[in-house]
Design a protein around this motif. Structure first.
Motif, short mmCIF file in Angstrom:
data_model
loop_
_atom_site.label_atom_id
_atom_site.label_comp_id
_atom_site.label_asym_id
_atom_site.label_seq_id
_atom_site.Cartn_x
_atom_site.Cartn_y
_atom_site.Cartn_z
N UNK A 173 -6.22 -4.19 2.78
CA UNK A 173 -5.20 -3.47 2.04
C UNK A 173 -5.87 -2.62 0.97
N UNK A 174 -5.49 -1.34 0.89
CA UNK A 174 -6.05 -0.51 -0.17
C UNK A 174 -5.07 0.60 -0.53
N UNK A 175 -5.07 0.97 -1.81
CA UNK A 175 -4.23 2.10 -2.23
C UNK A 175 -5.01 3.39 -2.08
N UNK A 176 -6.28 3.28 -1.75
CA UNK A 176 -7.20 4.40 -1.79
C UNK A 176 -7.49 4.88 -0.37
N UNK A 177 -6.96 6.04 0.00
CA UNK A 177 -7.14 6.44 1.40
C UNK A 177 -8.58 6.84 1.66
N UNK A 178 -9.33 7.08 0.58
CA UNK A 178 -10.75 7.33 0.75
C UNK A 178 -11.45 6.09 1.25
N UNK A 179 -10.77 5.00 1.19
CA UNK A 179 -11.38 3.75 1.60
C UNK A 179 -11.34 3.55 3.11
N UNK A 180 -10.64 4.40 3.80
CA UNK A 180 -10.59 4.31 5.25
C UNK A 180 -12.02 4.44 5.77
N UNK A 181 -12.48 3.46 6.49
CA UNK A 181 -13.88 3.47 6.90
C UNK A 181 -14.01 3.72 8.39
N UNK A 182 -15.21 4.14 8.76
CA UNK A 182 -15.49 4.45 10.16
C UNK A 182 -15.35 3.22 11.04
N UNK A 183 -15.47 2.05 10.41
CA UNK A 183 -15.39 0.82 11.19
C UNK A 183 -13.96 0.44 11.55
N UNK A 184 -13.00 1.03 10.83
CA UNK A 184 -11.61 0.63 11.06
C UNK A 184 -11.13 1.13 12.42
N UNK A 185 -10.32 0.29 13.07
CA UNK A 185 -9.83 0.67 14.39
C UNK A 185 -8.40 1.19 14.31
N UNK A 186 -7.66 0.74 13.33
CA UNK A 186 -6.27 1.15 13.19
C UNK A 186 -5.98 1.44 11.73
#
Lengths: 281, 263
Positions: B199-212
């Motif tokens: 869970x994050x409020x920071x969309x910059x936190x979306x990482x390359x490892x995330x699948x969804x």
């Protein structure tokens, strides 16, 4: 100090007072770190003042209904009221969204007022109440020491059994709950042994000074110890010194031993705060 | 890993806080699935209901309507198998406990009464610390650690509990950018073993490892592969009056280029 040892041969109360201090130190050293860590210092004050209500009730009942309550001791009243107070605070805090400090203040005042009121209706027992308020280490009997020893055994056994769970609710209560710990029950058990400790220490320094003895040695130990278990060991050691040395030092000088104990505890704590401050600069 | 059955199902979940003055529920008809090998980034602005959803998944809150199932069980039943990583700021750092003491809390539901954890539990705790790369800190106190180290300790605690799914709440709060990168790598590695919800409020936190990526703003605004369109994420944020998107990770596929990021 020398007078103290000389008189010990002729005055057995000096020895029993000393023993009572030692025995109470164990409860104080084991429970104090929880009080400091869990930040429930003022809750301890409230429990202590609730105990006054119990002392008043015991004195009142014994005087007015000797047939039924002739064997009731103020100590029993103190234990019952302290445990009841601890459980009420624990449950109300859990179930009702009431501000904790308001609740503590209310229990504090109600307990004290009840005690004073009941004793007022019981002529001739003012002194007995006063000895609980201000302590009576100078007149502790052998039977009192035995009673404190029983309390110690109960307190230490519960802490040994609950050690991991108590630590868990101190570190992170929500996570403990997710780990299947019944946090309400655990907190209530902790508050109950805190209440027992408060009543034990009341015998030594009186309820007004209980807070000092329960927090100052533990807080001083917490300055140097990283783990709860070691904090307990050091706090117990400090309490042993505090309940013996200051008392011997002021013996015969007219200074009340209870004040000497608490002022020494306060001085050691403040020196430790200063020492840490200077070292970290 | 992926054996068909989803790790978690959230179906039509609606929730309002009792007594709340807000006429709208904090969560409204939220539905999505977390696959057995998934790594979900659950993002949304502050007040979007992310933490509320997490607390519902942990069984700490009950939804007004809808159904949540974790590992095929109710959240309360599944609790001991959920590795929950709270915000590290929630831990009382002044408690006299070592890192190992904190990690061993993850073994609490398996341990007996009495003061000591058995060697078997201690070994599991150390193994978890090894996995998160902070084994050498085992004897330190929490107060002595940096934010990034504390976060790794809390993940180790979740691993020590032999969890089958990891839920992390705002794990990068108070962590600097280089720490954040290695943190993403750690989570990427852990995702080989566990489904993860972050869970994050920071969309910059979306990482390359995330699948969804699931974007939450009271409702589920979008849910899909990280290639979700920029517009959809922006919508989730601009609804809330936040116009500037913050990015931290260059590898992030959904981040805006820097020049578009300044306004």
């Amino acid at each position: 100090m020398i007078d103290f040892f000389r008189d010990m041969a002729i005055n057995p109360l000096l020895l029993t007072g000393l023993l009572a201090g030692l025995v109470a130190s164990i409860a104080c050293g084991v429970i104090g770190p929880y009080v400091v860590t869990k930040r429930i210092v003022f809750l301890v004050g409230a429990i202590a003042h609730t105990a006054v209500g119990g002392i008043g009730a015991a004195i009142f009942l014994r005087h007015h209904f000797p047939a039924t309550f002739g064997n009731l001791d103020p100590f029993h009243g103190a234990v019952a009221a302290a445990i009841l107070g601890a459980i009420v605070i624990g449950v109300v805090h859990d179930r009702v969204q009431e501000r904790m400090d308001t609740l503590i203040g209310a229990m504090w005042a109600i307990g004290m007022a009840t005690g004073i009121l009941l004793v007022k209706f019981t002529p001739g027992y003012h002194v007995e109440l006063m000895s609980y308020l201000f302590g009576n280490i100078a007149v502790v009997q052998g039977a009192d020491v035995l009673r404190l020893l029983v309390m110690d055994i109960v307190i230490v056994s519960v802490v040994v059994l609950y050690y991991k769970r108590f630590l868990a609710v101190c570190v992170d209560e929500e996570y403990a709950k997710l780990q299947g710990v019944d946090t309400l029950r655990t907190n209530l058990v902790l508050l109950t042994v805190v209440a027992l400790t408060v009543v034990s220490l009341m015998q030594i320094v009186g309820l007004i000074l209980v807070i000092a003895l329960l927090t100052l040695p533990a807080a001083t130990a917490g300055h140097y110890m990283k783990r709860l278990g070691w904090m307990m060991v050091v706090a117990t050691g400090l309490s042993v010194l505090l309940t013996t040395l200051p008392r011997m030092a002021v013996y015969g000088s007219g200074v009340s031993p209870e004040s000497a104990i608490v002022l020494t505890a306060g001085a050691i704590y403040l020196c430790s705060v200063l020492f840490r401050r200077l070292r970290s600069v | 890993m992926s054996q068909g059955r989803p790790a978690a199902e959230i179906e039509h979940v609606t929730f309002s806080y009792p007594g709340s003055a807000d006429p709208f529920p904090i969560l409204e008809d939220v539905t999505f699935q977390i696959e057995a090998d998934d790594y979900v980034g659950l993002i949304g602005p502050n007040g979007a209901g992310k933490t509320t959803l997490l607390r519902i998944m942990l069984g700490l809150l009950k939804p007004d309507s809808g159904r949540v199932s974790i590992l095929g069980m109710s959240p309360v039943e599944a609790r001991s198998q959920i590795g929950y990583v709270p915000q590290h700021a929630g831990i009382d750092a002044t408690v006299p406990a070592t890192v190992l003491d904190v990690v061993l809390m993850g073994r609490l539901h398996r341990s007996s009464w009495g003061p000591k954890f058995t060697n078997e539990h201690v070994e599991k705790g150390m193994e978890a610390l090894r996995k998160t790369g902070v084994e050498d800190l085992a004897r330190r106190t929490i107060a002595e650690l940096s934010g990034g180290q504390r976060q790794r300790v809390l993940i180790a605690r979740a691993l020590a509990s032999e969890a089958r799914i990891l839920l992390l709440d705002e794990p990068t709060a108070g962590i600097d950018a280089p720490m954040e990168r290695s943190f993403h790598e750690l989570l990427g590695t852990l995702n080989e073993e566990f489904p993860i919800v972050l869970v994050s409020h920071d969309i910059g936190f979306v990482s390359a490892h995330m699948k969804t990526i699931a974007c939450l703003n009271r409702r589920l605004v979008c849910h899909g592969a990280p290639e979700v369109t920029r517009d959809l994420i922006s919508e989730a944020y601009i609804d809330h009056g936040v116009h500037r998107l913050v990015t931290h990770d260059d590898d992030c596929p959904t981040c805006l280029p820097d020049d578009e990021n300044q306004g």
